[in-house]
Design an enzyme around this catalytic site. Structure first.
Site, PDB file in Angstrom:
ATOM      1  N   ASN A  11       0.856  -1.186   0.000  1.00 33.56           N
ATOM      2  CA  ASN A  11       0.000   0.000   0.000  1.00 33.56           C
ATOM      3  C   ASN A  11       0.892   1.236   0.000  1.00 33.56           C
ATOM      4  OD1 ASN A  11      -1.884   1.980   0.346  1.00 33.56           O
ATOM      5  ND2 ASN A  11      -2.364   1.459   2.476  1.00 33.56           N
ATOM      6  N   LYS A  51       0.068   4.211  -0.451  1.00 31.28           N
ATOM      7  CA  LYS A  51      -0.643   5.395   0.051  1.00 31.28           C
ATOM      8  C   LYS A  51      -0.384   6.588  -0.884  1.00 31.28           C
ATOM      9  CE  LYS A  51       0.008   3.525   4.657  1.00 31.28           C
ATOM     10  NZ  LYS A  51      -0.182   3.718   6.069  1.00 31.28           N
ATOM     11  N   HIS A  68      -9.720   1.163   4.564  1.00 30.36           N
ATOM     12  CA  HIS A  68      -8.461   1.389   5.280  1.00 30.36           C
ATOM     13  C   HIS A  68      -8.720   2.371   6.423  1.00 30.36           C
ATOM     14  CE1 HIS A  68      -4.402   2.656   6.206  1.00 30.36           C
ATOM     15  NE2 HIS A  68      -3.981   1.562   5.591  1.00 30.36           N
ATOM     16  N   GLU A  77      -7.144   4.775   7.542  1.00 30.88           N
ATOM     17  CA  GLU A  77      -6.912   6.198   7.244  1.00 30.88           C
ATOM     18  C   GLU A  77      -8.139   6.801   6.569  1.00 30.88           C
ATOM     19  OE1 GLU A  77      -3.201   5.639   5.193  1.00 30.88           O
ATOM     20  OE2 GLU A  77      -2.244   5.159   7.103  1.00 30.88           O
ATOM     21  N   GLU A 133      -6.047  -4.928  10.526  1.00 29.62           N
ATOM     22  CA  GLU A 133      -5.049  -3.886  10.733  1.00 29.62           C
ATOM     23  C   GLU A 133      -5.372  -3.111  12.008  1.00 29.62           C
ATOM     24  OE1 GLU A 133      -2.913  -2.678   6.922  1.00 29.62           O
ATOM     25  OE2 GLU A 133      -4.745  -1.509   7.003  1.00 29.62           O
ATOM     26  N   GLY A 157       1.696   2.384  10.849  1.00 28.52           N
ATOM     27  CA  GLY A 157       2.628   3.507  10.719  1.00 28.52           C
ATOM     28  C   GLY A 157       3.259   3.937  12.026  1.00 28.52           C
ATOM     29  N   SER A 185       2.764  -1.960  10.703  1.00 29.36           N
ATOM     30  CA  SER A 185       4.209  -1.969  10.982  1.00 29.36           C
ATOM     31  C   SER A 185       4.871  -3.317  10.704  1.00 29.36           C
ATOM     32  CB  SER A 185       4.484  -1.496  12.412  1.00 29.36           C
ATOM     33  OG  SER A 185       4.044  -0.159  12.567  1.00 29.36           O
TER      34      SER A 185
HETATM   35  C1  PEP Z   1      -1.160   0.218   6.040  1.00 28.49           C
HETATM   36  O1  PEP Z   1      -1.189   1.380   5.702  1.00 28.49           O
HETATM   37  O2  PEP Z   1      -2.050  -0.555   5.657  1.00 28.49           O
HETATM   38  C2  PEP Z   1      -0.079  -0.227   6.894  1.00 28.49           C
HETATM   39  C3  PEP Z   1      -0.138  -1.427   7.403  1.00 28.49           C
HETATM   40  O3  PEP Z   1       0.918   0.685   7.101  1.00 28.49           O
HETATM   41  P1  PEP Z   1       2.309   0.392   7.849  1.00 28.49           P
HETATM   42  O4  PEP Z   1       2.854  -0.901   7.272  1.00 28.49           O
HETATM   43  O5  PEP Z   1       3.173   1.571   7.505  1.00 28.49           O
HETATM   44  O6  PEP Z   1       2.024   0.270   9.287  1.00 28.49           O
END
Ligand code: PEP
Length: 256
Positions: free
Chosen positions: A9, A11, A98, A100, A170, A176, A216
């Site tokens: 992803n 983003k 997601h 976000e 998630e 993040g 992460s």
């Molecule tokens: C994500 O945005 O779906 C995600 C898991 O981000 P990160 O790996 O940076 O935590």
């Protein structure tokens, strides 16, 4: 056997040159691997989708996902992109819900339900994201929060449709932040998600659906996470912008 997926992803990152360089590096490294049951999915912003579909079309192990689409089929929705448009340029998957977008665009489960429906009606496979916030975990409501996200966004689907989907767990507190769920925390939530699907549909469907972990995930922790019985790969944000590290995560999925 359930399919494993590792989804990048990106983003809202990468200029045109950076996107081309990054995907080229990923494609050339993936080409050198022996991949059986793992699909690598690249999810850039809309503007690079068509190019990335082109650059990956000769590799059967790599597909492309969009990060969002309109809940409407077509029409007077200036600035929006429809699932039909995405499908028509060769996009295979759609990330839906997601955290976000749930947070910044205030996307509700009922809106996500509509996005799931338009995606499926245009042959896109939704990757439906769910996960609790830190305060919800601390209040020990994480199971009910996730169950509710599944209930309201997905469980209206008939059996043949739900079995096409991918789910990504998630935990918001891990996205993040550099704080990853432990393998035990990931496994217990993935197992819970599977049990909820089993209750609502049946055990066969529950065992068919790939459930990815996101939050992460990196080259150092992927192997332990992917070794969990109910973890079928990952949704990777930050580290997916670093080709070598992302490919190491793919290698972890291959070897687990
Ligand atoms: C994500 O945005 O779906 C995600 C898991 O981000 P990160 O790996 O940076 O935590």
């Amino acid at each position: 056997m359930r399919k494993k997926l590792v989804v990048a992803n990106w983003k809202m990152n990468n200029t045109q040159d950076e996107a081309t360089r990054l995907v080229s590096s990923i494609v050339s490294q993936i080409n050198g691997l022996t991949i059986n049951n793992v699909e690598v999915v690249i999810s850039p912003s809309y503007v690079y989708l068509k190019e990335i579909v082109e650059l990956t079309k000769n590799d059967e192990h790599i597909s492309v996902a969009a990060q969002n689409c309109s809940e409407h089929l077509k029409g007077a929705y200036t600035g929006e992109v429809s699932s039909q448009m995405l499908s028509s340029i060769g996009v295979k998957y759609l990330i839906v819900g997601h955290s976000e977008r749930r947070t910044y665009q205030k996307e509700s489960n009922s809106l996500l339900k509509q996005k799931v429906d338009v995606a499926l009606s245009n042959n896109l496979i939704p990757i439906y994201c769910c996960g609790e916030r830190l305060e919800e975990r601390n209040a020990e409501t994480h199971y009910s929060v996730v169950e509710n996200q599944l209930n309201e966004g997905l469980f209206h689907l008939p059996m043949d449709a739900i079995s096409k989907l991918v789910i990504a767990y998630e935990p918001v507190w891990a996205i993040g932040t550099g704080v990853t769920a432990t393998a035990a925390q990931a496994q217990e939530m993935h197992q819970f998600i599977r049990s909820v699907i089993s209750k609502k549909y049946n055990p066969t469907i529950a065992n068919t659906i790939s459930i990815l972990y996101g939050g992460s995930c990196n080259a150092a922790n992927a192997s332990e996470l992917f070794a969990c019985k109910d973890v079928d790969g990952g949704l990777v944000g930050g580290v997916s912008l670093i080709a070598n590290d992302f490919v190491k995560i793919v290698e972890s999925a291959i070897s687990n």
